[in-house]
Design an enzyme around this catalytic site. Structure first.
Site, PDB file in Angstrom:
ATOM      1  N   ASP A  21       4.279  -5.646   1.176  1.00  0.00           N
ATOM      2  CA  ASP A  21       3.928  -4.659   0.146  1.00  0.00           C
ATOM      3  C   ASP A  21       4.381  -5.052  -1.255  1.00  0.00           C
ATOM      4  OD1 ASP A  21       3.409  -3.456   2.549  1.00  0.00           O
ATOM      5  OD2 ASP A  21       4.204  -1.517   1.964  1.00  0.00           O
ATOM      6  N   TRP A  67       0.743 -11.913   7.593  1.00  0.00           N
ATOM      7  CA  TRP A  67       1.378 -12.738   8.626  1.00  0.00           C
ATOM      8  C   TRP A  67       0.314 -13.390   9.518  1.00  0.00           C
ATOM      9  CZ3 TRP A  67       5.604  -8.789  10.652  1.00  0.00           C
ATOM     10  CH2 TRP A  67       6.545  -8.594   9.630  1.00  0.00           C
ATOM     11  N   ASP A  96      -4.325  -0.887   9.577  1.00  0.00           N
ATOM     12  CA  ASP A  96      -3.035  -1.492   9.219  1.00  0.00           C
ATOM     13  C   ASP A  96      -2.163  -1.655  10.454  1.00  0.00           C
ATOM     14  OD1 ASP A  96      -0.667  -2.221   8.082  1.00  0.00           O
ATOM     15  OD2 ASP A  96      -0.392  -0.396   6.899  1.00  0.00           O
TER      16      ASP A  96
HETATM   17  C1  GLA Z   1       2.072  -0.341   4.937  1.00  0.00           C
HETATM   18  C2  GLA Z   1       1.024  -0.921   4.001  1.00  0.00           C
HETATM   19  C3  GLA Z   1       0.948  -0.074   2.746  1.00  0.00           C
HETATM   20  C4  GLA Z   1       0.608   1.376   3.116  1.00  0.00           C
HETATM   21  C5  GLA Z   1       1.615   1.909   4.118  1.00  0.00           C
HETATM   22  C6  GLA Z   1       1.196   3.252   4.666  1.00  0.00           C
HETATM   23  O1  GLA Z   1       3.345  -0.417   4.405  1.00  0.00           O
HETATM   24  O2  GLA Z   1       1.343  -2.242   3.689  1.00  0.00           O
HETATM   25  O3  GLA Z   1      -0.028  -0.595   1.871  1.00  0.00           O
HETATM   26  O4  GLA Z   1      -0.687   1.423   3.635  1.00  0.00           O
HETATM   27  O5  GLA Z   1       1.751   1.022   5.229  1.00  0.00           O
HETATM   28  O6  GLA Z   1       2.095   3.750   5.596  1.00  0.00           O
END
Ligand code: GLA
Length: 430
Positions: free
Chosen positions: A228, A208, A167
């Site tokens: 999210d 993005w 991520d």
């Molecule tokens: C981001 C991701 C979420 C989760 C958090 C964890 O916001 O989009 O799905 O994984 O990080 O910190």
């Protein structure tokens, strides 16, 4: 008169080819051609992930109990095989550069270590997933993998990891050039490939940099198309100018279907079914039973990964029934791997009709009512699906019932409740 005969003949040929084509000439699934493709995720990954309900409040007991419940409740047998730790399993908060040596799990949350959990998951027929990010810190402030891609990939492989959510945490910013972000995920794909362990790669980048256009090329198996999800079906605008509720996410996906397919999927984010406004992590006031069912149905239709985000130990019977609908899951997991497309909408009454091509030639249809009044909706194979099927049968996937045989003069018509999606299978008949 001559014209009429010609017309009828052409008509008959069209009927014959349309019905015949549905059975014999349906398109075949096409896998990514990138040398970085790992051969995995031929259907959208299904399982559970810790984030939506628990945030970083996770521990060994929770994961063991989740695995046991997914076993006992039939969720694993229905296809939910991944058990994924999201952020917060790591030992340290702060920059990775402050900590020499291999990445470690929090010894208080996970006293027996991650290998123990993955062994337990595997022994019960599950697969095991983990999370980290490419920067100094992850989204929740834990040590990231910057400068340690190969080393961390090797550690995860040695722990028996089968899925990595990597991520970026939007960290390079919304204006970061795609080439920079591509490089990050390409490097992690290579690091995973070097471990020789098959590990699904979720390249998470907030939806993005047109990630859908290049993520498969750099070896990713799925990628988020938006920011999210909160625990909302239809919050006015975007909550906090950031979150994408269920309808926002569906809107975001319009036109992106062509970038998704076996081995490489648009990811509409983890499921919120059953959170009921009680998440310790997500914003949102919760959804009704019908809204959660619609959300699940639409995620199946658009071929998103299906990661349950709630506490499976306390899911009620309605939500369990939602998640265990095998006909719905068959739509998600169809080997052709097509994502549903919006084929008709009526903004006046806020209805939409989606079609997902299926490998057996009987498309799945969603009649979605986004509005707040009951809507009457009809299905016409010719008008809506471009299929010249004079006679067809319809099955309702939530009622588990055939609805009868329909034709031009007697099309299928049904009332759709506010925020409901009727999911149908339509089959041509000779
Ligand atoms: C981001 C991701 C979420 C989760 C958090 C964890 O916001 O989009 O799905 O994984 O990080 O910190």
């Amino acid at each position: 008169m001559k014209f009429r005969v010609v017309f009828l003949t052409a008509h008959a040929v069209a009927v014959f080819t349309a019905v015949g084509a549905a059975v014999t000439h349906w398109p075949q699934p096409s896998l990514p051609t990138s040398p970085l493709y790992n051969g995995l995720a031929k259907t959208p990954p299904m399982g559970w992930s810790s984030w939506n309900q628990f945030g970083d409040l996770i521990n060994e007991t929770l994961i063991i109990e989740t695995i046991d419940m997914m076993d006992k409740s039939g969720l694993r047998d229905a296809g939910f095989v991944f058990v994924n730790l999201d952020d917060g399993w790591q030992r340290y908060k702060g920059n990775r550069s402050y900590h020499n040596g291999p990445i470690e799990a929090d010894p208080v949350k996970f006293p027996k270590g991650i290998r123990y959990l993955s062994d337990y998951a595997h022994s019960k027929g599950f697969r095991f997933g983990i999370y980290n990010g490419p920067g100094q810190q992850t989204c929740a402030g834990y040590t990231g993998s910057e400068g340690h891609f190969e080393e961390d990939a090797a550690t995860w492989a040695s722990w028996g990891v089968d899925h990595l959510k990597f991520d970026s945490c939007c960290s390079e910013g919304i204006t970061a050039p795609a080439s920079r972000v591509e490089e990050i995920f390409r490097n992690m794909s290579k690091a995973l490939q070097a471990t020789k362990r098959p590990i699904i790669h979720h390249a998470c980048h907030c939806g993005w940099a047109n990630v859908w256009k290049w993520a498969a090329k750099v070896g990713a198996n799925h990628w988020r198309i938006g920011q999210d999800i909160p625990d909302d079906f239809n919050y006015p605008g975007h909550r906090d100018n950031y979150y994408f509720d269920v309808l926002d996410m569906l809107d975001r996906g319009k036109g992106l279907e062509k970038y998704s397919g076996p081995g490489h999927w648009n990811d509409y984010d983890m499921l919120i079914v059953g959170l009921n406004g009680k998440s310790s992590q997500l914003y949102g006031t919760g959804c009704s039973n019908i809204e959660y069912r619609t959300h699940f149905s639409m995620w199946c239709m658009v071929a998103s990964p299906l990661l349950i985000g709630s506490d499976v130990r306390t899911l009620g019977p309605y939500d369990m029934e939602t998640l265990l609908n095998k006909e719905m899951i068959a739509i998600s997991q169809d080997p052709l791997g097509k994502a549903a497309e919006l084929v008709r909408d009526d903004p006046r009454i806020q209805t939409e009709l989606y079609m997902k091509e299926m490998s057996d030639g009987s498309p799945a249809i969603a009649l979605l009512n986004r509005g707040t009044f009951t809507a009457t909706m009809t299905v016409s194979p010719f008008r809506d699906l471009g299929k010249w099927w004079p006679k067809y049968k319809i099955r309702d996937v939530w009622k588990h019932e055939e609805q009868g045989v329909f034709n031009f003069t007697n099309p299928y018509t049904v009332e759709v409740a506010p925020h409901e999606a009727k999911i149908l299978r339509i089959t041509p008949m000779r």
